[in-house]
Motif scaffolding. Structure first.
Motif, PDB file in Angstrom:
ATOM      1  N   ASP A   1      26.899 -78.072  -7.137  1.00  0.00           N
ATOM      2  CA  ASP A   1      28.168 -77.560  -6.608  1.00  0.00           C
ATOM      3  C   ASP A   1      28.462 -76.134  -7.030  1.00  0.00           C
ATOM      4  OD1 ASP A   1      28.852 -80.034  -5.373  1.00  0.00           O
ATOM      5  OD2 ASP A   1      29.510 -80.807  -7.319  1.00  0.00           O
ATOM      6  N   ARG A   2      27.923 -75.735  -8.185  1.00  0.00           N
ATOM      7  CA  ARG A   2      28.272 -74.426  -8.725  1.00  0.00           C
ATOM      8  C   ARG A   2      27.198 -73.999  -9.724  1.00  0.00           C
ATOM      9  NH1 ARG A   2      33.748 -75.403 -10.573  1.00  0.00           N
ATOM     10  NH2 ARG A   2      32.776 -76.283 -12.396  1.00  0.00           N
ATOM     11  N   ILE A   3      26.974 -72.707  -9.806  1.00  0.00           N
ATOM     12  CA  ILE A   3      26.122 -72.143 -10.854  1.00  0.00           C
ATOM     13  C   ILE A   3      27.051 -71.401 -11.814  1.00  0.00           C
ATOM     14  CG2 ILE A   3      24.312 -70.458 -11.395  1.00  0.00           C
ATOM     15  CD1 ILE A   3      23.196 -72.956 -10.069  1.00  0.00           C
ATOM     16  N   GLU A   4      27.028 -71.830 -13.073  1.00  0.00           N
ATOM     17  CA  GLU A   4      27.904 -71.265 -14.102  1.00  0.00           C
ATOM     18  C   GLU A   4      27.285 -70.049 -14.786  1.00  0.00           C
ATOM     19  OE1 GLU A   4      30.917 -72.409 -14.575  1.00  0.00           O
ATOM     20  OE2 GLU A   4      30.790 -74.310 -13.509  1.00  0.00           O
ATOM     21  N   GLU A   5      25.960 -70.108 -15.008  1.00  0.00           N
ATOM     22  CA  GLU A   5      25.240 -69.022 -15.679  1.00  0.00           C
ATOM     23  C   GLU A   5      23.939 -68.786 -14.923  1.00  0.00           C
ATOM     24  OE1 GLU A   5      24.594 -69.735 -19.899  1.00  0.00           O
ATOM     25  OE2 GLU A   5      26.361 -71.030 -19.947  1.00  0.00           O
ATOM     26  N   LEU A   6      23.553 -67.511 -14.821  1.00  0.00           N
ATOM     27  CA  LEU A   6      22.327 -67.189 -14.115  1.00  0.00           C
ATOM     28  C   LEU A   6      21.674 -65.956 -14.720  1.00  0.00           C
ATOM     29  CD1 LEU A   6      20.351 -67.574 -11.726  1.00  0.00           C
ATOM     30  CD2 LEU A   6      21.933 -66.188 -10.357  1.00  0.00           C
TER      31      LEU A   6
ATOM     32  N   GLY B   1      15.214 -65.451 -12.530  1.00  0.00           N
ATOM     33  CA  GLY B   1      13.826 -65.584 -12.961  1.00  0.00           C
ATOM     34  C   GLY B   1      13.646 -66.181 -14.340  1.00  0.00           C
ATOM     35  N   LYS B   2      14.757 -66.445 -15.061  1.00  0.00           N
ATOM     36  CA  LYS B   2      14.648 -66.926 -16.444  1.00  0.00           C
ATOM     37  C   LYS B   2      15.357 -68.251 -16.702  1.00  0.00           C
ATOM     38  CE  LYS B   2      13.993 -62.384 -18.287  1.00  0.00           C
ATOM     39  NZ  LYS B   2      14.386 -61.319 -19.144  1.00  0.00           N
ATOM     40  N   ARG B   3      16.616 -68.361 -16.285  1.00  0.00           N
ATOM     41  CA  ARG B   3      17.362 -69.603 -16.554  1.00  0.00           C
ATOM     42  C   ARG B   3      18.603 -69.674 -15.688  1.00  0.00           C
ATOM     43  NH1 ARG B   3      21.898 -69.483 -19.895  1.00  0.00           N
ATOM     44  NH2 ARG B   3      21.595 -71.589 -20.668  1.00  0.00           N
ATOM     45  N   ALA B   4      19.098 -70.902 -15.543  1.00  0.00           N
ATOM     46  CA  ALA B   4      20.349 -71.115 -14.829  1.00  0.00           C
ATOM     47  C   ALA B   4      21.008 -72.380 -15.356  1.00  0.00           C
ATOM     48  CB  ALA B   4      20.116 -71.228 -13.322  1.00  0.00           C
ATOM     49  N   VAL B   5      22.324 -72.397 -15.279  1.00  0.00           N
ATOM     50  CA  VAL B   5      23.123 -73.566 -15.636  1.00  0.00           C
ATOM     51  C   VAL B   5      24.039 -73.847 -14.455  1.00  0.00           C
ATOM     52  CG1 VAL B   5      24.830 -74.548 -17.224  1.00  0.00           C
ATOM     53  CG2 VAL B   5      23.063 -72.978 -18.087  1.00  0.00           C
ATOM     54  N   GLY B   6      23.974 -75.078 -13.968  1.00  0.00           N
ATOM     55  CA  GLY B   6      24.808 -75.457 -12.830  1.00  0.00           C
ATOM     56  C   GLY B   6      25.561 -76.732 -13.092  1.00  0.00           C
TER      57      GLY B   6
ATOM     58  N   GLY C   1      16.900 -74.841 -11.047  1.00  0.00           N
ATOM     59  CA  GLY C   1      15.758 -74.004 -11.367  1.00  0.00           C
ATOM     60  C   GLY C   1      15.328 -73.144 -10.186  1.00  0.00           C
ATOM     61  N   THR C   2      15.429 -73.703  -8.991  1.00  0.00           N
ATOM     62  CA  THR C   2      15.086 -72.955  -7.789  1.00  0.00           C
ATOM     63  C   THR C   2      16.042 -71.788  -7.576  1.00  0.00           C
ATOM     64  OG1 THR C   2      14.096 -74.918  -6.778  1.00  0.00           O
ATOM     65  CG2 THR C   2      14.703 -73.142  -5.293  1.00  0.00           C
ATOM     66  N   VAL C   3      17.323 -71.993  -7.855  1.00  0.00           N
ATOM     67  CA  VAL C   3      18.278 -70.882  -7.771  1.00  0.00           C
ATOM     68  C   VAL C   3      17.848 -69.761  -8.709  1.00  0.00           C
ATOM     69  CG1 VAL C   3      20.642 -70.149  -8.273  1.00  0.00           C
ATOM     70  CG2 VAL C   3      20.251 -72.237  -6.970  1.00  0.00           C
ATOM     71  N   ALA C   4      17.448 -70.125  -9.934  1.00  0.00           N
ATOM     72  CA  ALA C   4      17.006 -69.096 -10.891  1.00  0.00           C
ATOM     73  C   ALA C   4      15.809 -68.329 -10.352  1.00  0.00           C
ATOM     74  CB  ALA C   4      16.661 -69.737 -12.239  1.00  0.00           C
ATOM     75  N   MET C   5      14.832 -69.036  -9.796  1.00  0.00           N
ATOM     76  CA  MET C   5      13.605 -68.383  -9.342  1.00  0.00           C
ATOM     77  C   MET C   5      13.782 -67.618  -8.031  1.00  0.00           C
ATOM     78  SD  MET C   5      11.591 -68.676 -11.748  1.00  0.00           S
ATOM     79  CE  MET C   5      10.341 -67.754 -10.891  1.00  0.00           C
ATOM     80  N   LEU C   6      14.610 -68.124  -7.127  1.00  0.00           N
ATOM     81  CA  LEU C   6      14.779 -67.444  -5.838  1.00  0.00           C
ATOM     82  C   LEU C   6      15.833 -66.338  -5.899  1.00  0.00           C
ATOM     83  CD1 LEU C   6      14.471 -70.376  -3.261  1.00  0.00           C
ATOM     84  CD2 LEU C   6      12.689 -68.924  -4.255  1.00  0.00           C
ATOM     85  N   SER C   7      16.432 -66.148  -7.060  1.00  0.00           N
ATOM     86  CA  SER C   7      17.420 -65.074  -7.237  1.00  0.00           C
ATOM     87  C   SER C   7      16.769 -63.726  -7.499  1.00  0.00           C
ATOM     88  CB  SER C   7      18.361 -65.412  -8.406  1.00  0.00           C
ATOM     89  OG  SER C   7      19.147 -66.528  -8.065  1.00  0.00           O
ATOM     90  N   ILE C   8      15.475 -63.721  -7.759  1.00  0.00           N
ATOM     91  CA  ILE C   8      14.810 -62.436  -7.953  1.00  0.00           C
ATOM     92  C   ILE C   8      14.383 -61.896  -6.578  1.00  0.00           C
ATOM     93  CG2 ILE C   8      14.147 -62.821 -10.357  1.00  0.00           C
ATOM     94  CD1 ILE C   8      11.406 -63.639  -9.501  1.00  0.00           C
TER      95      ILE C   8
ATOM     96  N   LEU D   1      27.944 -83.516 -14.041  1.00  0.00           N
ATOM     97  CA  LEU D   1      26.627 -83.221 -14.598  1.00  0.00           C
ATOM     98  C   LEU D   1      26.514 -81.731 -14.874  1.00  0.00           C
ATOM     99  CD1 LEU D   1      23.904 -85.065 -12.469  1.00  0.00           C
ATOM    100  CD2 LEU D   1      24.172 -85.158 -14.938  1.00  0.00           C
ATOM    101  N   THR D   2      26.133 -81.389 -16.071  1.00  0.00           N
ATOM    102  CA  THR D   2      25.785 -80.007 -16.395  1.00  0.00           C
ATOM    103  C   THR D   2      24.269 -79.959 -16.401  1.00  0.00           C
ATOM    104  OG1 THR D   2      27.767 -79.712 -17.726  1.00  0.00           O
ATOM    105  CG2 THR D   2      25.958 -78.165 -18.118  1.00  0.00           C
ATOM    106  N   LEU D   3      23.718 -79.039 -15.613  1.00  0.00           N
ATOM    107  CA  LEU D   3      22.283 -78.973 -15.359  1.00  0.00           C
ATOM    108  C   LEU D   3      21.737 -77.647 -15.862  1.00  0.00           C
ATOM    109  CD1 LEU D   3      23.021 -80.123 -11.782  1.00  0.00           C
ATOM    110  CD2 LEU D   3      21.746 -81.546 -13.384  1.00  0.00           C
ATOM    111  N   GLU D   4      20.853 -77.699 -16.859  1.00  0.00           N
ATOM    112  CA  GLU D   4      20.304 -76.478 -17.462  1.00  0.00           C
ATOM    113  C   GLU D   4      18.795 -76.429 -17.248  1.00  0.00           C
ATOM    114  OE1 GLU D   4      21.221 -76.236 -21.620  1.00  0.00           O
ATOM    115  OE2 GLU D   4      23.380 -76.394 -21.276  1.00  0.00           O
TER     116      GLU D   4
END
Length: 140
Positions: free
Chosen positions: A21-26, A29-34, A68-75, A103-106
């Motif tokens: 539903d949301r990405i809190e931290e991005l 190419g390295k990490r994301a928290v949703g 994880g895909t958001v993190a990788m496709l953000s570059i 759910l917090t997803l890291e």
């Protein structure tokens, strides 16, 4: 922070298979928290299980993979591409995820070579680990 529309600009998933539903931290190419707000209206609860609704573990893993895909496709070089599973290793489920949970997803990208990579993934509910896995992906 990314909202649902911004997430859909990055990854191709759509209802009913968009599981974040949301990405809190991005850190591209390295990490994301949703986050995923789990509601009783999720289509999978109709059959899993009507008397005791539990989010299927494979969908928790899929939600982690989407983060994880958001993190990788953000570059920039990956814009417009798709992330595919290569493997799911060491998946463990520690806590049931039920309607009303958030759910917090890291996901942290721990290895990458060319279009292949590995992410260390953890899902939490109320600060308690619900699931962990190592996810291998390919960007294509």
């Amino acid at each position: 922070m990314l909202n649902i529309k911004e997430i859909m600009d990055i990854i191709p998933h759509r209802h009913p298979f968009l599981l974040i539903d949301r990405i809190e931290e991005l850190e591209p190419g390295k990490r994301a928290v949703g986050t995923k707000c789990v509601t009783y209206n999720e289509p999978f609860f109709q059959g899993h299980f009507p008397a005791e609704p539990v989010m299927p573990g494979v969908l928790i893993i899929e939600a982690l993979a989407q983060v994880g895909t958001v993190a990788m496709l953000s570059i920039p070089e990956n814009k417009g591409k798709i992330g595919f599973f290569g493997a799911i290793n060491s998946a463990k489920f520690k806590k049931k995820v039920v309607p009303g949970d958030v759910l917090t997803l890291e996901v942290e990208i721990i290895k990458q070579k060319g279009p292949m990579g590995v992410g260390s993934a953890k899902a939490y509910v109320d600060g308690k680990v619900a699931a962990v896995a190592e996810l291998t992906f390919a960007i294509g």
